[in-house]
Each structure stands twice: as structure tokens, then as C-alpha cells.
Design an enzyme around this catalytic site. Structure first.
Site, short mmCIF file in Angstrom:
data_model
loop_
_atom_site.label_atom_id
_atom_site.label_comp_id
_atom_site.label_asym_id
_atom_site.label_seq_id
_atom_site.Cartn_x
_atom_site.Cartn_y
_atom_site.Cartn_z
N GLU A 69 -5.62 0.99 6.09
CA GLU A 69 -5.01 2.13 6.36
C GLU A 69 -6.01 3.12 7.01
OE1 GLU A 69 -2.17 1.47 6.38
OE2 GLU A 69 -1.06 1.08 4.38
N HIS A 92 -0.02 3.88 -4.51
CA HIS A 92 1.50 3.41 -4.81
C HIS A 92 2.11 3.63 -5.90
CE1 HIS A 92 0.70 -0.11 -1.34
NE2 HIS A 92 0.44 1.33 -0.98
N TYR A 102 2.76 24.40 -10.75
CA TYR A 102 1.80 23.59 -10.47
C TYR A 102 2.16 22.97 -9.43
CZ TYR A 102 -2.35 24.90 -12.96
OH TYR A 102 -3.65 25.45 -12.96
N HIS A 114 6.78 3.42 0.35
CA HIS A 114 5.58 2.85 0.21
C HIS A 114 4.46 3.59 -0.78
CE1 HIS A 114 1.80 1.86 3.14
NE2 HIS A 114 1.54 1.83 1.78
P1 13P Z 1 -5.97 -1.86 1.63
O1 13P Z 1 -6.31 -2.67 0.27
O2 13P Z 1 -5.87 -2.42 2.71
O3 13P Z 1 -6.61 -0.34 1.24
O4 13P Z 1 -4.31 -1.55 1.46
C1 13P Z 1 -3.87 -1.12 0.31
C2 13P Z 1 -2.56 -0.16 0.26
O5 13P Z 1 -2.54 0.67 -0.62
C3 13P Z 1 -1.88 -0.18 1.53
O6 13P Z 1 -0.95 0.72 1.69
#
Ligand code: 13P
Length: 216
Positions: free
Chosen positions: A79, A100, A125, A165
């Protein structure tokens, strides 16, 4: 030959590893999900791809130029390109956290979410640290066309939620970006907890008072 880094860069590498560990220990990051970056004068540091945020080796953190070229360390996060787009659009910002984290991801999966602002103003906040949270349409992780979608939001927003995501937050410091990210995650949790309840939101005047008392 072992690489040597400037004192400042060393400190930032340690800081990334510390933050990664605290996020992982508290369940805000899991497996190899998430990435953290910090801007330098000649590029940015970013967590390597496929690494666990709880076990980052500071000296292996990737250093990437503003042209997207790997300068040192392990292969960078897939990313890295959207971190770069954010840095280009937000010259005032110095750090980015992408997670995530469960509750934020859950909110990013709600079919009826308002794409202009996914979470309502539940607390002071949240308003102070995050403000508005646009939804970026779904792209697969590592899809480079995501950069344009992130860039489109970055001019106006330092926090955004990638649909199905996870959240992305930038800040003027790594601590600042992390605090805002944690506030976002806890607010997403509150939002889901309050799902079936009649909720009192902060009013327009209360929000305006917060913006004038705590300008960002
Ligand atoms: P990476 O391990 O390449 O950083 O990807 C993890 C991630 O959060 C993908 O959205």
C-alpha cells in the site's frame, strides 16, 4: 555492511515499531494486516509487506523515495503507493496509519453507509480528532488505482475509510495519527453498540464550539 541511519531516522524507526507493538498487543492490528509510515525529508519510512505489526524490526523497516523507489530495508508495504499519494496531497502531514481494525472495518461493510461521512458526531473527541470520514469505494489491497481514490479525499480529509477493507488516517505526527485512528476505531465500536438505540448526536452548535476551541 550494516546500514547506518541518522539519529532522527533511528528514532522514527523505533517509534514505528513501538506503535506497531501497542496496536497489535491491544488487538487493533492482527496477523500481517495494517501498515504505518512516517515522512522523512528524502522519502518516507514504511512497514515492510507481510510483516506483523507486533514484531517489527526497526532496522528492516523500508525506506522509499518520493518516486516510489525502495532505498533501503525490506520490500515495502503493497500500500506504499497510497501513502505516497496522501503525502503528496497533504504536505502538512508526517505520518500515516492504516489498520484492518474490526469495528471500523465492520462499519465499512455497511451497505447503507453515507459515503460522504460514514460515522455521525457521537462524541467530542471523535469530532476533534477525526471530524468527517468519507468512504472510499472498494479496491483490492495493492490495487494501484486506489491511489487516485485516496488522493481525491486527501485534500479535504485526513481520515477515510476504505470500503470492506479498513481505515486510513494521517497526521502531523505519528502519535497524532495514532490517536486519531484509535478514536475512529472506538467510535465505530460505539456506533455499532448504539445501533438499536435512539441516539442523541452532538448538535451543529456543539460541533462549531469544538472546532473553535480546538482548531486542527
Ligand atoms: P502489507 O503487508 O503489504 O502492508 O499489506 C497489509 C495491508 O494492510 C493491506 O491493506
Amino acid at each position: 555492511m550494516p546500514l547506518t541511519f541518522s539519529m532522527n531516522e533511528n528514532k522514527l524507526r523505533d517509534q514505528i515499531a513501538d506503535i506497531g507493538r501497542t496496536l497489535y498487543t491491544r488487538g487493533l492490528a492482527h496477523g500481517s494486516a495494517g501498515n504505518i509510515s512516517v515522512r522523512l525529508d528524502d522519502g518516507f519510512l514504511i512497514t515492510p509487506t507481510n510483516t506483523c505489526m507486533g514484531r517489527l524490526a526497526p532496522e528492516r523497516i523500508s525506506k522509499v523515495s518520493f518516486d516510489g523507489e525502495l532505498l533501503s530495508g525490506d520490500r515495502p508495504s503493497k500500500e506504499a503507493f497510497f501513502h505516497l499519494a496522501l503525502y503528496e496531497e497533504r504536505p502538512q502531514d508526517r505520518a500515516i496509519v492504516h489498520l484492518h481494525s474490526t469495528h471500523s472495518v465492520a462499519v465499512g461493510c455497511l451497505a447503507d453507509a453515507d459515503p460522504h461521512n460514514v460515522l455521525p458526531p457521537l462524541t467530542a473527541y471523535y469530532v476533534m480528532k477525526v471530524g468527517k470520514l468519507p468512504l472510499v469505494p472498494y479496491y483490492r489491497p495493492g490495487d494501484r488505482t486506489l491511489a487516485a481514490a485516496v488522493r481525491a479525499q486527501a485534500k479535504e480529509h485526513h481520515a477515510m475509510l476504505l470500503a470492506n477493507h479498513g481505515p486510513v488516517v494521517s497526521g502531523t505526527s505519528l502519535d497524532g495519527a495514532t490517536y486519531a485512528m484509535e478514536e475512529l476505531e472506538q467510535t465505530a465500536r460505539l456506533y455499532l453498540l448504539l445501533h438499536d438505540h435512539n441516539v442523541r448526536l452532538l448538535t451543529h452548535d456543539q460541533i462549531a464550539e469544538l472546532h473553535s476551541a480546538f482548531p486542527s
